[in-house]
Design an enzyme around this catalytic site. Structure first.
Site, PDB file in Angstrom:
ATOM      1  N   PRO A  89      36.348  29.076  32.481  1.00 36.63           N
ATOM      2  CA  PRO A  89      36.104  28.782  34.074  1.00 36.63           C
ATOM      3  C   PRO A  89      36.494  27.200  34.437  1.00 36.63           C
ATOM      4  CG  PRO A  89      34.168  29.029  32.493  1.00 36.63           C
ATOM      5  CD  PRO A  89      35.216  29.113  31.966  1.00 36.63           C
ATOM      6  N   GLU A 116      29.301  29.580  23.955  1.00 36.11           N
ATOM      7  CA  GLU A 116      29.369  28.538  24.834  1.00 36.11           C
ATOM      8  C   GLU A 116      30.759  28.193  25.007  1.00 36.11           C
ATOM      9  OE1 GLU A 116      26.975  26.706  26.272  1.00 36.11           O
ATOM     10  OE2 GLU A 116      25.652  28.172  25.442  1.00 36.11           O
ATOM     11  N   ARG A 154      51.186  45.544  37.341  1.00 38.10           N
ATOM     12  CA  ARG A 154      51.559  46.003  38.590  1.00 38.10           C
ATOM     13  C   ARG A 154      52.889  45.376  39.039  1.00 38.10           C
ATOM     14  NH1 ARG A 154      47.999  48.814  41.351  1.00 38.10           N
ATOM     15  NH2 ARG A 154      49.086  47.923  43.261  1.00 38.10           N
ATOM     16  N   ASP A 169      50.815  45.024  48.945  1.00 36.75           N
ATOM     17  CA  ASP A 169      49.393  44.714  48.406  1.00 36.75           C
ATOM     18  C   ASP A 169      49.005  43.550  49.115  1.00 36.75           C
ATOM     19  OD1 ASP A 169      48.620  47.085  46.977  1.00 36.75           O
ATOM     20  OD2 ASP A 169      49.589  46.036  45.176  1.00 36.75           O
TER      21      ASP A 169
HETATM   22  N1  SAM Z   1      29.848  26.944  28.672  1.00 38.37           N
HETATM   23  C1  SAM Z   1      30.963  27.598  29.309  1.00 38.37           C
HETATM   24  C2  SAM Z   1      30.912  26.606  30.827  1.00 38.37           C
HETATM   25  O1  SAM Z   1      29.903  26.644  31.419  1.00 38.37           O
HETATM   26  O2  SAM Z   1      32.051  26.515  31.233  1.00 38.37           O
HETATM   27  C3  SAM Z   1      30.950  29.020  29.511  1.00 38.37           C
HETATM   28  C4  SAM Z   1      31.376  29.852  28.514  1.00 38.37           C
HETATM   29  S1  SAM Z   1      31.414  31.661  28.751  1.00 38.37           S
HETATM   30  C5  SAM Z   1      29.632  31.959  28.559  1.00 38.37           C
HETATM   31  C6  SAM Z   1      32.395  32.134  27.392  1.00 38.37           C
HETATM   32  C7  SAM Z   1      33.636  32.358  27.614  1.00 38.37           C
HETATM   33  O3  SAM Z   1      33.773  33.339  28.580  1.00 38.37           O
HETATM   34  C8  SAM Z   1      34.511  31.163  28.126  1.00 38.37           C
HETATM   35  O4  SAM Z   1      35.056  30.675  27.008  1.00 38.37           O
HETATM   36  C9  SAM Z   1      35.839  32.024  28.487  1.00 38.37           C
HETATM   37  O5  SAM Z   1      36.777  32.474  27.705  1.00 38.37           O
HETATM   38  C10 SAM Z   1      35.134  33.177  29.327  1.00 38.37           C
HETATM   39  N2  SAM Z   1      34.935  32.997  30.740  1.00 38.37           N
HETATM   40  C11 SAM Z   1      33.771  32.994  31.365  1.00 38.37           C
HETATM   41  N3  SAM Z   1      33.822  32.832  32.750  1.00 38.37           N
HETATM   42  C12 SAM Z   1      35.115  32.817  32.791  1.00 38.37           C
HETATM   43  C13 SAM Z   1      35.985  32.664  34.140  1.00 38.37           C
HETATM   44  N4  SAM Z   1      35.545  32.421  35.321  1.00 38.37           N
HETATM   45  N5  SAM Z   1      37.334  32.701  34.129  1.00 38.37           N
HETATM   46  C14 SAM Z   1      37.790  32.884  32.959  1.00 38.37           C
HETATM   47  N6  SAM Z   1      37.334  33.102  31.717  1.00 38.37           N
HETATM   48  C15 SAM Z   1      35.774  33.045  31.681  1.00 38.37           C
END
Ligand code: SAM
Length: 251
Positions: A89, A116, A154, A169
């Protein structure tokens, strides 16, 4: 092009790649996706991939060593990947432009986090970029990895049968796509626009341009700043803006 995806849930990735356009691309060898089970790069009896966070707090964190080993193994097999993408994220927002950039590479590794997240030394010492698919938190990086693979696939020549459909697209040229209709021409009092059944190809082309521009202007005017418009589209956009300017003035 080859994607290597490092995950603790290989089946999630494999199941999603079993159908549709990407599955066909894999069968035709237009694209390769190798799914790497992170547990195969552990060195203990329990195949441990996570541990408690330093400093305390809830949840677990993916350990760095198996992830570094997985990328070492990928590099040993086919040379260093051109990009090691950590999905997170915290990353830069994934867009069609980013997809087009990745489609120009031949080997991309994607690292999927869980729990996490991943020990931050992976970001610091291994990943070449961090990518987010949007401002929300998923439970793992598998769906983001699949979003990237599908979007990039794609754009690989031959993957989508009709390349014009990719060119039209949404986002390809900075415009939303025009609305689509199929038979029947009338259904529950809902009619297909007359122009589309008229057989006038010139009028249809112009209607589609106008619809794409109007939709973009109404819903995503931010896209128009960088949109690539031909002379006819620039003229239609000027007209639409004038019309809407009049409408706003009356509000
Ligand atoms: N504790 C982290 C935070 O709040 O930023 C979130 C961890 S999430 C539960 C677990 C994993 O999901 C992350 O390490 C990432 O690889 C993936 N992930 C979750 N949301 C994502 C997003 N919006 N974009 C990309 N990867 C995401």
């Amino acid at each position: 092009m080859q994607f290597d995806i490092v995950t603790i849930f290989p089946r999630m990735i494999e199941a999603a790649l079993a159908d549709g356009i990407v599955a066909r691309a894999l069968q035709r060898d237009l694209l390769r996706v190798k799914v790497r089970d992170l547990r195969e790069f552990t060195d203990d009896r329990h195949r441990t991939v996570d541990d408690v966070p330093y400093g305390g707090g809830p949840g677990m964190v993916l350990k760095p060593e198996p992830i570094f080993r997985a990328v070492d193994a990928i590099a040993k097999e086919g040379g260093a990947p051109q990009a090691v993408v950590l999905v997170s994220p915290h990353g830069r927002r994934f867009t069609q432009t980013e997809a087009a950039r990745l489609a120009g590479l031949s080997r991309v590794t994607i690292l999927c986090g869980r729990y996490e997240g991943i020990d931050d030394r992976v970001r610091e010492g291994l990943a070449t970029e961090e990518v987010s698919i949007g401002d929300y938190v998923l439970s793992g990086g598998e769906l983001p990895a699949l979003v990237i693979v599908d979007t990039v696939a794609r754009l690989i020549p031959g993957v989508v049968g009709d390349e014009d459909s990719v060119a039209d697209d949404s986002f390809s040229r900075g415009l939303l796509d025009f609305p689509h209709f199929t038979r029947p021409a009338e259904f529950r009092d809902l009619k297909v626009p007359d122009v589309l059944v008229s057989g006038h190809h010139g009028e249809i082309r112009k209607w589609r341009k106008r619809q794409a521009l109007e939709l973009t202007l109404d819903r995503r005017p931010d896209l128009l700043v960088d949109a690539e418009l031909d002379v006819e589209e620039q003229e239609i956009l000027r007209e639409l803006m004038e019309q809407k300017g009049v409408a706003h003035g009356r509000d």
